[in-house]
Design an enzyme around this catalytic site. Structure first.
Site, PDB file in Angstrom:
ATOM      1  N   GLU A  90     -76.360 -95.631  22.516  1.00  0.00           N
ATOM      2  CA  GLU A  90     -75.214 -96.622  21.899  1.00  0.00           C
ATOM      3  C   GLU A  90     -74.300 -97.313  22.668  1.00  0.00           C
ATOM      4  O   GLU A  90     -73.544 -96.298  23.416  1.00  0.00           O
ATOM      5  CB  GLU A  90     -74.720 -95.895  20.748  1.00  0.00           C
ATOM      6  CG  GLU A  90     -73.972 -96.802  19.746  1.00  0.00           C
ATOM      7  CD  GLU A  90     -73.390 -96.059  18.693  1.00  0.00           C
ATOM      8  OE1 GLU A  90     -72.654 -95.038  18.814  1.00  0.00           O
ATOM      9  OE2 GLU A  90     -73.349 -96.487  17.401  1.00  0.00           O
TER      10      GLU A  90
ATOM     11  N   LYS B  81     -58.390 -86.909   8.078  1.00  0.00           N
ATOM     12  CA  LYS B  81     -57.699 -87.077   9.470  1.00  0.00           C
ATOM     13  C   LYS B  81     -58.293 -88.319   9.916  1.00  0.00           C
ATOM     14  O   LYS B  81     -59.504 -88.574  10.273  1.00  0.00           O
ATOM     15  CB  LYS B  81     -58.405 -86.189  10.373  1.00  0.00           C
ATOM     16  CG  LYS B  81     -57.817 -86.034  11.782  1.00  0.00           C
ATOM     17  CD  LYS B  81     -58.950 -86.317  12.835  1.00  0.00           C
ATOM     18  CE  LYS B  81     -58.402 -86.487  14.082  1.00  0.00           C
ATOM     19  NZ  LYS B  81     -58.103 -87.925  14.348  1.00  0.00           N
TER      20      LYS B  81
ATOM     21  N   CYS C 255     -71.665 -99.489  13.125  1.00  0.00           N
ATOM     22  CA  CYS C 255     -72.626 -98.452  13.063  1.00  0.00           C
ATOM     23  C   CYS C 255     -73.961 -99.094  13.000  1.00  0.00           C
ATOM     24  O   CYS C 255     -75.137 -98.579  13.599  1.00  0.00           O
ATOM     25  CB  CYS C 255     -72.493 -97.310  12.024  1.00  0.00           C
ATOM     26  SG  CYS C 255     -72.364 -97.897  10.484  1.00  0.00           S
TER      27      CYS C 255
ATOM     28  N   GLU D  99     -72.449 -88.889   9.631  1.00  0.00           N
ATOM     29  CA  GLU D  99     -72.557 -90.388   9.662  1.00  0.00           C
ATOM     30  C   GLU D  99     -72.449 -90.835  11.070  1.00  0.00           C
ATOM     31  O   GLU D  99     -71.358 -90.829  11.309  1.00  0.00           O
ATOM     32  CB  GLU D  99     -71.768 -91.341   8.680  1.00  0.00           C
ATOM     33  CG  GLU D  99     -72.110 -90.759   7.272  1.00  0.00           C
ATOM     34  CD  GLU D  99     -73.318 -91.126   6.550  1.00  0.00           C
ATOM     35  OE1 GLU D  99     -74.008 -92.070   7.027  1.00  0.00           O
ATOM     36  OE2 GLU D  99     -73.586 -90.288   5.608  1.00  0.00           O
TER      37      GLU D  99
HETATM   38  P1  NAD Z   1     -65.495 -90.290  17.666  1.00  0.00           P
HETATM   39  O1  NAD Z   1     -66.369 -89.468  17.392  1.00  0.00           O
HETATM   40  O2  NAD Z   1     -65.051 -90.313  19.057  1.00  0.00           O
HETATM   41  O3  NAD Z   1     -64.386 -90.139  16.637  1.00  0.00           O
HETATM   42  C1  NAD Z   1     -64.428 -90.131  15.247  1.00  0.00           C
HETATM   43  C2  NAD Z   1     -63.504 -89.012  14.588  1.00  0.00           C
HETATM   44  O4  NAD Z   1     -63.465 -87.743  15.219  1.00  0.00           O
HETATM   45  C3  NAD Z   1     -61.857 -89.524  14.954  1.00  0.00           C
HETATM   46  O5  NAD Z   1     -61.197 -89.324  13.820  1.00  0.00           O
HETATM   47  C4  NAD Z   1     -61.673 -88.581  16.198  1.00  0.00           C
HETATM   48  O6  NAD Z   1     -60.057 -88.449  16.221  1.00  0.00           O
HETATM   49  C5  NAD Z   1     -62.239 -87.308  15.727  1.00  0.00           C
HETATM   50  N1  NAD Z   1     -62.441 -86.305  16.603  1.00  0.00           N
HETATM   51  C6  NAD Z   1     -62.937 -86.674  18.099  1.00  0.00           C
HETATM   52  N2  NAD Z   1     -63.122 -85.421  18.773  1.00  0.00           N
HETATM   53  C7  NAD Z   1     -62.856 -84.428  17.558  1.00  0.00           C
HETATM   54  C8  NAD Z   1     -63.237 -83.150  17.713  1.00  0.00           C
HETATM   55  N3  NAD Z   1     -63.379 -82.436  18.624  1.00  0.00           N
HETATM   56  N4  NAD Z   1     -63.125 -82.397  16.331  1.00  0.00           N
HETATM   57  C9  NAD Z   1     -62.885 -83.011  15.251  1.00  0.00           C
HETATM   58  N5  NAD Z   1     -62.705 -84.212  15.305  1.00  0.00           N
HETATM   59  C10 NAD Z   1     -62.873 -85.156  16.390  1.00  0.00           C
HETATM   60  O7  NAD Z   1     -66.040 -91.959  17.248  1.00  0.00           O
HETATM   61  P2  NAD Z   1     -65.345 -93.248  17.413  1.00  0.00           P
HETATM   62  O8  NAD Z   1     -65.123 -93.634  18.684  1.00  0.00           O
HETATM   63  O9  NAD Z   1     -63.793 -93.236  16.428  1.00  0.00           O
HETATM   64  O10 NAD Z   1     -66.328 -94.261  16.345  1.00  0.00           O
HETATM   65  C11 NAD Z   1     -67.459 -94.763  16.993  1.00  0.00           C
HETATM   66  C12 NAD Z   1     -68.690 -93.936  16.453  1.00  0.00           C
HETATM   67  O11 NAD Z   1     -68.811 -93.931  15.187  1.00  0.00           O
HETATM   68  C13 NAD Z   1     -69.898 -94.464  17.022  1.00  0.00           C
HETATM   69  O12 NAD Z   1     -70.689 -93.789  17.590  1.00  0.00           O
HETATM   70  C14 NAD Z   1     -70.368 -95.292  15.687  1.00  0.00           C
HETATM   71  O13 NAD Z   1     -71.758 -95.459  15.632  1.00  0.00           O
HETATM   72  C15 NAD Z   1     -70.152 -94.055  14.754  1.00  0.00           C
HETATM   73  N6  NAD Z   1     -70.055 -94.835  13.300  1.00  0.00           N
HETATM   74  C16 NAD Z   1     -71.083 -94.436  12.520  1.00  0.00           C
HETATM   75  C17 NAD Z   1     -71.287 -95.030  11.275  1.00  0.00           C
HETATM   76  C18 NAD Z   1     -71.950 -94.604  10.276  1.00  0.00           C
HETATM   77  O14 NAD Z   1     -71.987 -94.754   9.031  1.00  0.00           O
HETATM   78  N7  NAD Z   1     -73.323 -93.934  10.404  1.00  0.00           N
HETATM   79  C19 NAD Z   1     -69.997 -95.738  10.817  1.00  0.00           C
HETATM   80  C20 NAD Z   1     -68.986 -96.319  11.773  1.00  0.00           C
HETATM   81  C21 NAD Z   1     -69.012 -95.709  12.992  1.00  0.00           C
END
Ligand code: NAD
Length: 496
Positions: free
Chosen positions: A400, A190, A301, A266
């Site tokens: 963050e 997804k 990240c 992650e």
């Molecule tokens: P997000 O958590 O909002 O979304 C990530 C994914 O989760 C998306 O595909 C979203 O549609 C899905 N999602 C949202 N709500 C959900 C639910 N209730 N159930 C299941 N899936 C759901 O994150 P984002 O805004 O897309 O990305 C930014 C975040 O990602 C930041 O916090 C960043 O630090 C983190 N990040 C971490 C790494 C790492 O390797 N640690 C790498 C990149 C980004």
């Protein structure tokens, strides 16, 4: 290959087809017929539409994955054959890299140089890394008594669900897809509703490379419907996620409420960057400090968003970082004249503006930046921003932002620097600048993070693991250790 503006310009006007689900190697609409708009972060225009899927589509994709897994189409294929298909896939991604990168930039606003190298090319090299490894990994024989043979088999877990964010969807996606596929699993992916288009293109290329139907399925749409349905599904054995801590916490809950699937997270970070007065090259440290937080607008990240500088060099160092920030060219991410693009969406822009004004209200000094840019374009641009003299209680230190915002302060002793480094709930990455090798080793052991970088900001190679501790997550992406997430160890005992 060096990038040419005319090639980019030709690709950026190509009409984009509607993004649909890819199940059993076939495109299909959401069963409900629902769609949602895909909006450009560059000018706010509608680029195309996206299947706004729901539980019924996830059920269909998981069923396709399950039946191919049980049929052994991929899971029982000789590893050397799986390798061939994956290598071909990597070649096809590389051959289409510019088109894929431009599509991705139109969707999420990352500047084209970074997107080209960090997205299709990084995905291709990651796929190659795991493909090359898969036929070189053996099982084990344990040292038991002579009348029994004890074997350890590494088996694919079955159906793996993968949920990825919008920043670097191909790089982060490949870190999960490649080891999970190489290990013989069937997948349901997804992508983020904020960056789906380039992912769909590489999945199509996987089918072209010969990946059998039903092994790599993609369901597009919102987190609260598609993501939740995948995470709650009773027939998914492992869920691998990159994204925010808030969603990560929900996934753990969904796992507990459904089948106790393994969940690998992650998550975010608030990574510290410690600069000691004895850094080998302060000018280089200042340049890399700016790059570490401002590249891709801080939507990285491992962005080093907290700067701590030893007191005697604090003012001069912050000034040098501000100078680098002011020299960045921010604008159209598809123009080679710029080196920083747009924030991914309107919400990220608002979050950035709110974090800066809150930090100022809490007493931080604005040293550079602080304003949104190019608002007439309809896109989401913001100046790189440095806030100085922050304190540990401020939200800009503890939470963050995921935007171009650096929070700086000074320290006087090594102990104080390490205690500042460890003062958040996160533990993803960290950087330290010093010539003192003993201090570097002490910092490596005392900083609570999955990665420590000494006199560099560069830990982006697939050979080494990337993973967080504390509320930055569990398990690792990258390196051969990533296989462990997607395999079960099975012990077999044979009486001799
Ligand atoms: P997000 O958590 O909002 O979304 C990530 C994914 O989760 C998306 O595909 C979203 O549609 C899905 N999602 C949202 N709500 C959900 C639910 N209730 N159930 C299941 N899936 C759901 O994150 P984002 O805004 O897309 O990305 C930014 C975040 O990602 C930041 O916090 C960043 O630090 C983190 N990040 C971490 C790494 C790492 O390797 N640690 C790498 C990149 C980004």
């Amino acid at each position: 290959m060096s990038l040419l503006q005319q090639d980019i310009d030709a690709l950026r006007v190509k009409p984009l087809s509607a993004a649909r689900n890819f199940i059993n190697n076939k495109w299909c609409d959401a069963q409900s017929g629902a769609t949602m708009d895909v909006t450009s972060p560059i000018d706010g225009s509608v680029l195309t539409s996206l299947a706004d899927s729901d539980k019924a589509d996830i059920d269909m994709a998981v069923e396709a994955a399950r039946s191919t897994f049980e049929a052994g189409t991929w899971s029982h294929m000789a590893p050397s054959e799986r390798k061939k298909i994956m290598l071909k896939w990597a070649d096809l991604i590389e051959q289409n890299a510019l088109e894929i990168a431009v599509t991705g930039v139109r969707d999420n606003g990352t500047d084209i140089r970074m997107a080209y190298k960090g997205e299709p090319l990084m995905a291709a090299s990651t796929i190659r890394f795991y493909a090359e490894a898969v036929d070189k990994r053996n099982g084990e024989i344990t040292p038991t008594s002579k009348d029994v043979l004890s074997l350890i088999h590494k088996e694919p877990v079955g159906v793996v669900g993968i949920i990825i964010p919008w920043n670097f969807p191909l790089m982060i996606g490949a870190w999960k897809l490649a080891p999970a596929l190489a290990a013989g699993n069937s997948l349901v992916l997804k992508p983020s509703e904020e960056a789906t288009l380039s992912t769909l293109r590489i999945v199509e290329l996987a089918a072209e490379a010969g990946l059998p139907a039903g092994i790599l399925n993609v369901v597009t749409g919102r987190g609260a419907s598609v993501g939740e349905a995948l995470a709650l599904h009773m027939d998914v054995e492992v869920l691998a996620f990159t994204g925010s801590g808030g969603v990560g916490a929900k996934l753990l809950e969904y796992s507990a409420r459904s089948n106790m699937k393994r969940v690998y997270l992650e998550l975010g970070g608030k990574s510290p960057n410690l600069v000691f007065a004895d850094a080998p090259d302060l000018e280089q440290a200042a340049a890399e400090t700016a790059a570490s937080i401002f590249r891709n607008n801080g939507q990285v990240c491992v962005a080093a968003s907290r700067l701590m500088v030893e007191e005697p060099i604090y003012d001069g160092f912050v000034k040098a970082v501000c100078k680098h920030a002011e020299n960045l060219r921010i604008g159209d991410p598809l123009s080679l004249e710029n080196n920083t693009g747009a924030l991914a969406n309107a919400m990220q822009l608002e979050k950035t503006k709110a974090a800066i004004s809150q930090a100022q209200q809490q007493g931080a000094d604005l040293r550079t930046g602080g304003e949104a840019l190019h608002s007439e374009s309809g896109g989401y641009f913001h100046q790189p921003t440095v806030l100085a003299n922050v304190t540990g209680e401020m939200d800009v230190v503890q939470q963050e932002v995921f935007g171009p915002v650096l929070a700086a302060r000074s320290f006087t002793t090594e102990d104080e620097a390490i205690s500042f480094a460890n003062e958040t709930v996160y533990g993803l990455s960290s950087v330290i600048w010093t010539k003192d090798i003993s201090r570097a080793h002490r910092a490596i052991s005392r900083i609570k993070s999955g990665m420590v970088q000494v006199n560099c900001f560069s830990g982006a190679d697939v050979t080494a693991p990337l993973g967080g501790v504390r509320q930055s997550g569990n398990g690792v992406d990258r390196s051969l250790h990533a296989f462990e997430k997607y395999e079960n160890l099975k012990a077999a005992w044979i009486k001799l």
